[in-house]
Design a protein around this motif. Structure first.
Motif, mmCIF file in Angstrom:
data_model
loop_
_atom_site.group_PDB
_atom_site.id
_atom_site.type_symbol
_atom_site.label_atom_id
_atom_site.label_comp_id
_atom_site.label_asym_id
_atom_site.label_seq_id
_atom_site.Cartn_x
_atom_site.Cartn_y
_atom_site.Cartn_z
ATOM 1 N N TYR A 104 0.824 -1.203 0.000
ATOM 2 C CA TYR A 104 0.000 0.000 0.000
ATOM 3 C C TYR A 104 0.859 1.255 0.000
ATOM 4 O O TYR A 104 0.555 2.220 -0.732
ATOM 5 C CB TYR A 104 -0.925 -0.003 1.209
ATOM 6 N N VAL A 105 1.917 1.275 0.796
ATOM 7 C CA VAL A 105 2.785 2.455 0.848
ATOM 8 C C VAL A 105 3.436 2.686 -0.514
ATOM 9 O O VAL A 105 3.532 3.842 -0.978
ATOM 10 C CB VAL A 105 3.848 2.280 1.948
ATOM 11 N N LYS A 106 3.840 1.624 -1.188
ATOM 12 C CA LYS A 106 4.436 1.774 -2.522
ATOM 13 C C LYS A 106 3.413 2.336 -3.505
ATOM 14 O O LYS A 106 3.725 3.243 -4.294
ATOM 15 C CB LYS A 106 4.954 0.421 -3.019
ATOM 16 N N TRP A 107 2.188 1.790 -3.441
ATOM 17 C CA TRP A 107 1.155 2.281 -4.364
ATOM 18 C C TRP A 107 0.819 3.737 -4.078
ATOM 19 O O TRP A 107 0.674 4.547 -5.000
ATOM 20 C CB TRP A 107 -0.106 1.425 -4.226
ATOM 21 N N LEU A 108 0.699 4.097 -2.794
ATOM 22 C CA LEU A 108 0.340 5.465 -2.426
ATOM 23 C C LEU A 108 1.430 6.452 -2.819
ATOM 24 O O LEU A 108 1.140 7.556 -3.301
ATOM 25 C CB LEU A 108 0.067 5.545 -0.922
ATOM 26 N N SER A 109 2.676 6.060 -2.645
ATOM 27 C CA SER A 109 3.783 6.954 -3.004
ATOM 28 C C SER A 109 3.806 7.222 -4.505
ATOM 29 O O SER A 109 4.165 8.325 -4.936
ATOM 30 C CB SER A 109 5.112 6.350 -2.546
ATOM 31 N N ARG A 110 3.423 6.241 -5.299
ATOM 32 C CA ARG A 110 3.353 6.463 -6.747
ATOM 33 C C ARG A 110 2.087 7.229 -7.130
ATOM 34 O O ARG A 110 2.095 8.042 -8.053
ATOM 35 C CB ARG A 110 3.400 5.132 -7.495
ATOM 36 N N ALA A 111 0.970 6.956 -6.408
ATOM 37 C CA ALA A 111 -0.301 7.586 -6.762
ATOM 38 C C ALA A 111 -0.265 9.094 -6.558
ATOM 39 O O ALA A 111 -0.836 9.852 -7.357
ATOM 40 C CB ALA A 111 -1.430 6.968 -5.949
ATOM 41 N N VAL A 112 0.380 9.569 -5.493
ATOM 42 C CA VAL A 112 0.443 11.014 -5.248
ATOM 43 C C VAL A 112 1.274 11.721 -6.317
ATOM 44 O O VAL A 112 1.177 12.941 -6.468
ATOM 45 C CB VAL A 112 1.028 11.296 -3.845
ATOM 46 N N GLN A 113 2.063 10.963 -7.069
ATOM 47 C CA GLN A 113 2.840 11.525 -8.165
ATOM 48 C C GLN A 113 2.136 11.357 -9.512
ATOM 49 O O GLN A 113 2.693 11.691 -10.555
ATOM 50 C CB GLN A 113 4.218 10.859 -8.229
ATOM 51 N N GLY A 114 0.907 10.841 -9.484
ATOM 52 C CA GLY A 114 0.149 10.666 -10.718
ATOM 53 C C GLY A 114 0.367 9.339 -11.400
ATOM 54 O O GLY A 114 -0.123 9.132 -12.521
ATOM 55 N N ASP A 115 1.067 8.413 -10.761
ATOM 56 C CA ASP A 115 1.316 7.093 -11.330
ATOM 57 C C ASP A 115 0.414 6.084 -10.626
ATOM 58 O O ASP A 115 0.645 5.714 -9.470
ATOM 59 C CB ASP A 115 2.781 6.716 -11.154
ATOM 60 N N LEU A 116 -0.644 5.641 -11.311
ATOM 61 C CA LEU A 116 -1.584 4.686 -10.739
ATOM 62 C C LEU A 116 -1.254 3.238 -11.093
ATOM 63 O O LEU A 116 -2.073 2.352 -10.868
ATOM 64 C CB LEU A 116 -3.014 5.018 -11.204
ATOM 65 N N GLY A 117 -0.083 3.031 -11.633
ATOM 66 C CA GLY A 117 0.340 1.665 -11.932
ATOM 67 C C GLY A 117 0.201 1.324 -13.393
ATOM 68 O O GLY A 117 -0.064 2.167 -14.257
#
Length: 359
Positions: A104-117
Protein backbone atom coordinates in the motif's frame (compact mmCIF):
# COMPACT_ATOMS: atom_id res chain seq x y z
CA UNK A 1 -59.83 59.30 6.61
CA UNK A 2 -60.22 62.99 5.96
CA UNK A 3 -59.17 63.81 9.52
CA UNK A 4 -55.39 64.17 9.71
CA UNK A 5 -55.25 62.37 13.04
CA UNK A 6 -56.92 59.26 11.70
CA UNK A 7 -54.86 59.46 8.52
CA UNK A 8 -51.57 59.56 10.45
CA UNK A 9 -52.76 56.81 12.76
CA UNK A 10 -53.71 54.59 9.83
CA UNK A 11 -50.35 55.18 8.14
CA UNK A 12 -48.50 54.26 11.33
CA UNK A 13 -50.51 51.04 11.68
CA UNK A 14 -49.91 50.29 8.01
CA UNK A 15 -46.17 50.64 8.52
CA UNK A 16 -46.34 48.35 11.52
CA UNK A 17 -48.34 45.76 9.58
CA UNK A 18 -45.86 45.96 6.74
CA UNK A 19 -43.01 45.16 9.09
CA UNK A 20 -44.92 42.20 10.49
CA UNK A 21 -46.23 40.79 7.22
CA UNK A 22 -43.15 41.18 5.04
CA UNK A 23 -40.52 38.74 6.27
CA UNK A 24 -37.03 40.07 6.25
CA UNK A 25 -35.20 37.95 3.67
CA UNK A 26 -32.10 36.71 5.42
CA UNK A 27 -29.49 38.19 3.17
CA UNK A 28 -26.07 39.66 3.60
CA UNK A 29 -25.57 43.31 4.51
CA UNK A 30 -23.34 45.14 2.10
CA UNK A 31 -20.62 45.63 4.68
CA UNK A 32 -20.54 41.91 5.56
CA UNK A 33 -19.89 40.59 2.05
CA UNK A 34 -16.17 40.44 2.70
CA UNK A 35 -16.64 38.54 5.95
CA UNK A 36 -18.92 36.06 4.18
CA UNK A 37 -16.32 35.42 1.48
CA UNK A 38 -13.66 35.01 4.15
CA UNK A 39 -15.84 32.52 6.05
CA UNK A 40 -16.54 30.64 2.82
CA UNK A 41 -12.84 30.48 2.00
CA UNK A 42 -12.06 29.08 5.44
CA UNK A 43 -14.87 26.54 5.07
CA UNK A 44 -13.59 25.34 1.68
CA UNK A 45 -10.03 25.02 3.00
CA UNK A 46 -11.27 23.08 6.01
CA UNK A 47 -13.30 20.75 3.81
CA UNK A 48 -10.34 20.20 1.47
CA UNK A 49 -8.17 19.26 4.43
CA UNK A 50 -10.85 16.85 5.64
CA UNK A 51 -10.82 15.17 2.23
CA UNK A 52 -7.27 13.94 2.81
CA UNK A 53 -8.14 11.39 5.54
CA UNK A 54 -11.27 10.43 3.58
CA UNK A 55 -9.17 9.65 0.51
CA UNK A 56 -6.74 7.69 2.63
CA UNK A 57 -9.55 5.70 4.22
CA UNK A 58 -11.13 4.89 0.87
CA UNK A 59 -7.82 3.84 -0.65
CA UNK A 60 -6.93 1.63 2.33
CA UNK A 61 -10.30 -0.17 2.29
CA UNK A 62 -10.35 -0.70 -1.48
CA UNK A 63 -6.67 -1.70 -1.64
CA UNK A 64 -7.11 -4.20 1.18
CA UNK A 65 -10.23 -5.80 -0.29
CA UNK A 66 -8.69 -6.10 -3.74
CA UNK A 67 -5.44 -7.62 -2.52
CA UNK A 68 -7.17 -10.09 -0.19
CA UNK A 69 -8.96 -11.68 -3.13
CA UNK A 70 -7.57 -15.19 -3.85
CA UNK A 71 -5.67 -16.04 -7.00
CA UNK A 72 -2.79 -14.66 -9.02
CA UNK A 73 -3.81 -11.70 -11.18
CA UNK A 74 -0.51 -11.80 -13.10
CA UNK A 75 -0.97 -15.36 -14.37
CA UNK A 76 -2.45 -14.13 -17.67
CA UNK A 77 0.61 -11.93 -18.32
CA UNK A 78 3.13 -14.77 -18.17
CA UNK A 79 3.87 -17.11 -21.05
CA UNK A 80 3.18 -20.76 -20.42
CA UNK A 81 6.78 -21.53 -21.36
CA UNK A 82 8.12 -19.53 -18.39
CA UNK A 83 9.57 -21.78 -15.72
CA UNK A 84 8.36 -21.71 -12.13
CA UNK A 85 11.66 -20.22 -10.97
CA UNK A 86 11.50 -17.39 -13.48
CA UNK A 87 7.86 -16.76 -12.59
CA UNK A 88 8.66 -16.47 -8.88
CA UNK A 89 11.58 -14.18 -9.65
CA UNK A 90 9.32 -11.88 -11.68
CA UNK A 91 6.68 -11.76 -8.93
CA UNK A 92 9.34 -10.98 -6.33
CA UNK A 93 10.74 -8.23 -8.54
CA UNK A 94 7.38 -6.44 -8.78
CA UNK A 95 6.75 -6.84 -5.04
CA UNK A 96 3.87 -9.31 -5.28
CA UNK A 97 4.97 -11.15 -2.13
CA UNK A 98 5.57 -7.99 -0.09
CA UNK A 99 3.46 -7.52 3.06
CA UNK A 100 0.17 -5.72 2.46
CA UNK A 101 1.21 -2.49 4.27
CA UNK A 102 4.38 -2.32 2.18
CA UNK A 103 2.37 -2.78 -1.01
CA UNK A 104 0.00 0.00 0.00
CA UNK A 105 2.79 2.46 0.85
CA UNK A 106 4.44 1.77 -2.52
CA UNK A 107 1.15 2.28 -4.36
CA UNK A 108 0.34 5.46 -2.43
CA UNK A 109 3.78 6.95 -3.00
CA UNK A 110 3.35 6.46 -6.75
CA UNK A 111 -0.30 7.59 -6.76
CA UNK A 112 0.44 11.01 -5.25
CA UNK A 113 2.84 11.53 -8.17
CA UNK A 114 0.15 10.67 -10.72
CA UNK A 115 1.32 7.09 -11.33
CA UNK A 116 -1.58 4.69 -10.74
CA UNK A 117 0.34 1.66 -11.93
CA UNK A 118 0.38 -0.49 -15.05
CA UNK A 119 -2.73 -2.23 -16.35
CA UNK A 120 -2.41 -6.01 -16.39
CA UNK A 121 -4.80 -6.49 -19.29
CA UNK A 122 -4.04 -3.47 -21.47
CA UNK A 123 -0.30 -3.49 -20.63
CA UNK A 124 -0.06 0.29 -20.53
CA UNK A 125 -0.27 2.93 -17.78
CA UNK A 126 -3.57 3.00 -15.94
CA UNK A 127 -3.76 6.80 -16.32
CA UNK A 128 -3.77 6.49 -20.12
CA UNK A 129 -6.51 3.86 -20.07
CA UNK A 130 -8.67 5.88 -17.68
CA UNK A 131 -8.21 9.06 -19.71
CA UNK A 132 -9.58 7.47 -22.89
CA UNK A 133 -12.55 5.83 -21.17
CA UNK A 134 -13.29 8.91 -19.06
CA UNK A 135 -13.65 11.08 -22.17
CA UNK A 136 -16.08 8.54 -23.65
CA UNK A 137 -18.11 8.50 -20.45
CA UNK A 138 -18.32 12.29 -20.32
CA UNK A 139 -19.49 12.31 -23.93
CA UNK A 140 -22.35 10.07 -22.84
CA UNK A 141 -23.12 11.32 -19.33
CA UNK A 142 -22.95 15.13 -19.58
CA UNK A 143 -25.77 15.39 -22.15
CA UNK A 144 -27.80 12.88 -20.12
CA UNK A 145 -27.45 14.91 -16.92
CA UNK A 146 -28.22 18.23 -18.62
CA UNK A 147 -31.30 16.85 -20.38
CA UNK A 148 -32.61 15.13 -17.26
CA UNK A 149 -32.27 18.32 -15.18
CA UNK A 150 -33.88 20.49 -17.88
CA UNK A 151 -36.82 18.09 -18.17
CA UNK A 152 -37.23 16.99 -14.54
CA UNK A 153 -37.18 20.33 -12.71
CA UNK A 154 -40.05 22.01 -14.63
CA UNK A 155 -42.12 18.82 -14.56
CA UNK A 156 -41.59 18.45 -10.81
CA UNK A 157 -42.53 22.07 -10.11
CA UNK A 158 -45.66 21.94 -12.29
CA UNK A 159 -46.67 18.62 -10.76
CA UNK A 160 -46.33 20.05 -7.25
CA UNK A 161 -48.21 23.29 -7.97
CA UNK A 162 -51.00 21.34 -9.67
CA UNK A 163 -51.26 18.60 -7.09
CA UNK A 164 -53.94 15.94 -7.75
CA UNK A 165 -54.54 17.26 -11.25
CA UNK A 166 -54.55 15.10 -14.38
CA UNK A 167 -51.06 16.34 -15.21
CA UNK A 168 -49.85 15.39 -11.73
CA UNK A 169 -51.30 11.88 -12.01
CA UNK A 170 -49.79 11.29 -15.46
CA UNK A 171 -46.38 12.65 -14.41
CA UNK A 172 -46.41 10.55 -11.23
CA UNK A 173 -47.27 7.36 -13.12
CA UNK A 174 -44.54 7.97 -15.69
CA UNK A 175 -42.04 8.76 -12.94
CA UNK A 176 -42.84 5.55 -11.09
CA UNK A 177 -42.47 3.60 -14.33
CA UNK A 178 -39.08 5.21 -14.96
CA UNK A 179 -37.91 4.39 -11.45
CA UNK A 180 -39.30 0.84 -11.41
CA UNK A 181 -38.20 -0.42 -14.84
CA UNK A 182 -34.58 -1.67 -14.73
CA UNK A 183 -32.22 0.28 -16.95
CA UNK A 184 -31.00 -2.80 -18.81
CA UNK A 185 -34.59 -3.86 -19.59
CA UNK A 186 -35.44 -0.40 -20.89
CA UNK A 187 -32.23 -0.42 -22.95
CA UNK A 188 -33.05 -3.78 -24.52
CA UNK A 189 -36.58 -2.61 -25.34
CA UNK A 190 -35.32 0.53 -27.05
CA UNK A 191 -32.74 -1.46 -28.99
CA UNK A 192 -35.43 -3.87 -30.20
CA UNK A 193 -37.83 -1.11 -31.28
CA UNK A 194 -35.61 1.74 -32.52
CA UNK A 195 -32.54 -0.19 -33.72
CA UNK A 196 -33.87 -3.49 -35.07
CA UNK A 197 -37.48 -2.70 -36.02
CA UNK A 198 -37.17 0.90 -37.20
CA UNK A 199 -33.43 1.00 -37.92
CA UNK A 200 -33.10 4.59 -36.72
CA UNK A 201 -30.11 4.10 -34.44
CA UNK A 202 -27.09 1.83 -34.13
CA UNK A 203 -27.22 -1.19 -31.84
CA UNK A 204 -23.91 -0.94 -29.99
CA UNK A 205 -20.43 0.51 -29.94
CA UNK A 206 -19.22 4.04 -30.43
CA UNK A 207 -18.76 4.00 -34.21
CA UNK A 208 -19.43 1.73 -37.14
CA UNK A 209 -16.76 -0.95 -37.44
CA UNK A 210 -14.89 -1.05 -40.76
CA UNK A 211 -15.70 2.53 -41.77
CA UNK A 212 -13.14 5.31 -41.66
CA UNK A 213 -15.47 8.29 -41.47
CA UNK A 214 -14.50 11.94 -41.18
CA UNK A 215 -16.24 15.28 -40.84
CA UNK A 216 -20.01 15.41 -40.73
CA UNK A 217 -20.31 11.70 -41.53
CA UNK A 218 -18.36 10.81 -38.39
CA UNK A 219 -20.53 13.14 -36.28
CA UNK A 220 -23.73 11.60 -37.63
CA UNK A 221 -22.38 8.10 -37.08
CA UNK A 222 -21.45 8.92 -33.48
CA UNK A 223 -24.89 10.45 -32.95
CA UNK A 224 -26.53 7.24 -34.19
CA UNK A 225 -24.53 5.22 -31.64
CA UNK A 226 -24.85 7.59 -28.69
CA UNK A 227 -28.56 8.43 -28.93
CA UNK A 228 -30.06 5.30 -27.35
CA UNK A 229 -27.70 5.23 -24.33
CA UNK A 230 -28.42 8.91 -23.68
CA UNK A 231 -32.17 8.30 -23.92
CA UNK A 232 -32.01 5.42 -21.42
CA UNK A 233 -29.95 7.28 -18.83
CA UNK A 234 -31.96 10.49 -19.29
CA UNK A 235 -35.28 8.71 -18.73
CA UNK A 236 -34.05 6.95 -15.58
CA UNK A 237 -32.56 10.09 -14.07
CA UNK A 238 -35.49 12.31 -15.09
CA UNK A 239 -37.91 10.08 -13.19
CA UNK A 240 -35.85 10.27 -9.99
CA UNK A 241 -35.14 14.01 -10.21
CA UNK A 242 -38.78 14.81 -10.93
CA UNK A 243 -40.01 12.90 -7.87
CA UNK A 244 -37.50 14.65 -5.60
CA UNK A 245 -38.41 18.04 -7.06
CA UNK A 246 -42.12 17.44 -6.59
CA UNK A 247 -41.69 16.30 -2.97
CA UNK A 248 -39.44 19.24 -2.12
CA UNK A 249 -41.81 21.77 -3.70
CA UNK A 250 -44.84 20.33 -1.90
CA UNK A 251 -43.03 20.70 1.42
CA UNK A 252 -41.85 24.24 0.71
CA UNK A 253 -45.26 25.46 -0.47
CA UNK A 254 -46.66 24.69 3.00
CA UNK A 255 -44.20 26.99 4.77
CA UNK A 256 -45.26 30.17 6.54
CA UNK A 257 -43.19 32.51 4.40
CA UNK A 258 -44.95 31.19 1.28
CA UNK A 259 -48.33 32.07 2.81
CA UNK A 260 -46.91 35.47 3.73
CA UNK A 261 -45.76 36.01 0.14
CA UNK A 262 -49.25 35.15 -1.08
CA UNK A 263 -50.72 37.55 1.47
CA UNK A 264 -48.54 40.34 0.11
CA UNK A 265 -50.36 39.99 -3.19
CA UNK A 266 -47.50 38.50 -5.19
CA UNK A 267 -48.40 36.61 -8.35
CA UNK A 268 -48.42 32.84 -8.42
CA UNK A 269 -45.31 32.83 -10.59
CA UNK A 270 -43.42 35.05 -8.14
CA UNK A 271 -44.43 32.93 -5.17
CA UNK A 272 -43.43 29.66 -6.82
CA UNK A 273 -40.25 30.56 -8.66
CA UNK A 274 -38.81 33.47 -6.64
CA UNK A 275 -39.64 32.24 -3.12
CA UNK A 276 -40.34 28.51 -3.25
CA UNK A 277 -38.18 27.12 -6.03
CA UNK A 278 -34.81 28.20 -4.64
CA UNK A 279 -35.41 26.65 -1.24
CA UNK A 280 -36.82 23.47 -2.77
CA UNK A 281 -33.68 23.02 -4.83
CA UNK A 282 -31.50 22.19 -1.81
CA UNK A 283 -32.45 18.49 -1.55
CA UNK A 284 -32.65 18.23 -5.34
CA UNK A 285 -29.08 19.49 -5.76
CA UNK A 286 -28.01 16.96 -3.15
CA UNK A 287 -29.45 14.15 -5.26
CA UNK A 288 -27.87 15.57 -8.41
CA UNK A 289 -24.46 15.80 -6.76
CA UNK A 290 -24.73 12.21 -5.56
CA UNK A 291 -25.56 11.12 -9.11
CA UNK A 292 -22.20 12.49 -10.29
CA UNK A 293 -20.55 9.33 -8.97
CA UNK A 294 -23.04 7.36 -11.02
CA UNK A 295 -22.08 9.45 -14.05
CA UNK A 296 -18.32 9.17 -13.65
CA UNK A 297 -18.38 5.45 -12.99
CA UNK A 298 -20.72 5.16 -15.92
CA UNK A 299 -24.02 3.38 -16.00
CA UNK A 300 -22.44 -0.08 -15.92
CA UNK A 301 -25.51 -1.93 -17.13
CA UNK A 302 -26.33 0.63 -19.81
CA UNK A 303 -22.78 0.75 -21.12
CA UNK A 304 -22.61 -3.03 -21.10
CA UNK A 305 -25.86 -3.42 -23.07
CA UNK A 306 -24.75 -0.91 -25.69
CA UNK A 307 -21.05 -1.97 -25.58
CA UNK A 308 -20.11 1.65 -24.97
CA UNK A 309 -16.37 1.97 -24.21
CA UNK A 310 -16.71 4.05 -21.05
CA UNK A 311 -15.74 3.95 -17.39
CA UNK A 312 -18.56 1.60 -16.44
CA UNK A 313 -17.53 -1.04 -18.94
CA UNK A 314 -13.90 -0.55 -17.98
CA UNK A 315 -14.53 -1.11 -14.27
CA UNK A 316 -16.59 -4.21 -15.04
CA UNK A 317 -13.84 -5.62 -17.25
CA UNK A 318 -11.17 -4.82 -14.66
CA UNK A 319 -13.06 -6.89 -12.08
CA UNK A 320 -13.68 -9.72 -14.53
CA UNK A 321 -10.01 -9.82 -15.58
CA UNK A 322 -8.63 -9.28 -12.06
CA UNK A 323 -6.79 -6.18 -13.20
CA UNK A 324 -5.91 -4.89 -9.72
CA UNK A 325 -4.10 -1.67 -10.73
CA UNK A 326 -6.96 -0.68 -13.03
CA UNK A 327 -9.55 -1.46 -10.35
CA UNK A 328 -7.70 0.71 -7.85
CA UNK A 329 -7.22 3.57 -10.29
CA UNK A 330 -10.82 3.55 -11.49
CA UNK A 331 -12.24 3.40 -7.96
CA UNK A 332 -9.98 6.22 -6.83
CA UNK A 333 -11.07 8.47 -9.72
CA UNK A 334 -14.75 7.84 -8.96
CA UNK A 335 -14.19 8.61 -5.26
CA UNK A 336 -12.47 11.90 -6.12
CA UNK A 337 -15.38 13.06 -8.25
CA UNK A 338 -18.00 12.03 -5.70
CA UNK A 339 -16.30 13.89 -2.85
CA UNK A 340 -15.64 17.04 -4.86
CA UNK A 341 -19.18 17.07 -6.23
CA UNK A 342 -20.51 16.96 -2.66
CA UNK A 343 -18.22 19.85 -1.73
CA UNK A 344 -19.47 21.81 -4.73
CA UNK A 345 -23.07 21.15 -3.68
CA UNK A 346 -22.37 22.44 -0.16
CA UNK A 347 -20.92 25.64 -1.60
CA UNK A 348 -23.94 26.11 -3.84
CA UNK A 349 -26.24 25.86 -0.82
CA UNK A 350 -25.12 29.26 0.43
CA UNK A 351 -25.78 30.82 -2.97
CA UNK A 352 -29.22 29.24 -3.32
CA UNK A 353 -30.50 29.67 0.24
CA UNK A 354 -29.29 32.84 2.05
CA UNK A 355 -30.30 31.28 5.42
CA UNK A 356 -27.28 28.98 5.19
CA UNK A 357 -24.05 30.46 6.42
CA UNK A 358 -20.63 28.89 6.87
CA UNK A 359 -19.10 30.48 9.96
Amino acid sequence: FSNSYFTNSFQNHLKLCTVVLVPCRPGLPANSKGSFLSAMKKYVIRRLLLLIPVFLGISIIVFTLINLAPGDPYASMLDSSVTVEDREAMLNAIGYYDPLPVKYVKWLSRAVQGDLGHSIRYREPVVDVLRRRFNNTMLLMVPSLVLSVIIALPLGVISATRQYSIFDYIATILAFLGISIPAFFLALGLVKFFAYDLGWFAVSGMQTVGKDLTGIDKILDTFAHISLPIIVITLVQTAAFMRYTRSAMLEVMQQDYIRTAKGKGLTHRQVVYEHGFRTAMLPVFTVISISVGYLVSGAVLTETVFAWPGMGTLLYQSVANRDYPLMMGGTFVVAVFVLFSNLFADILYARIDPRIRYN
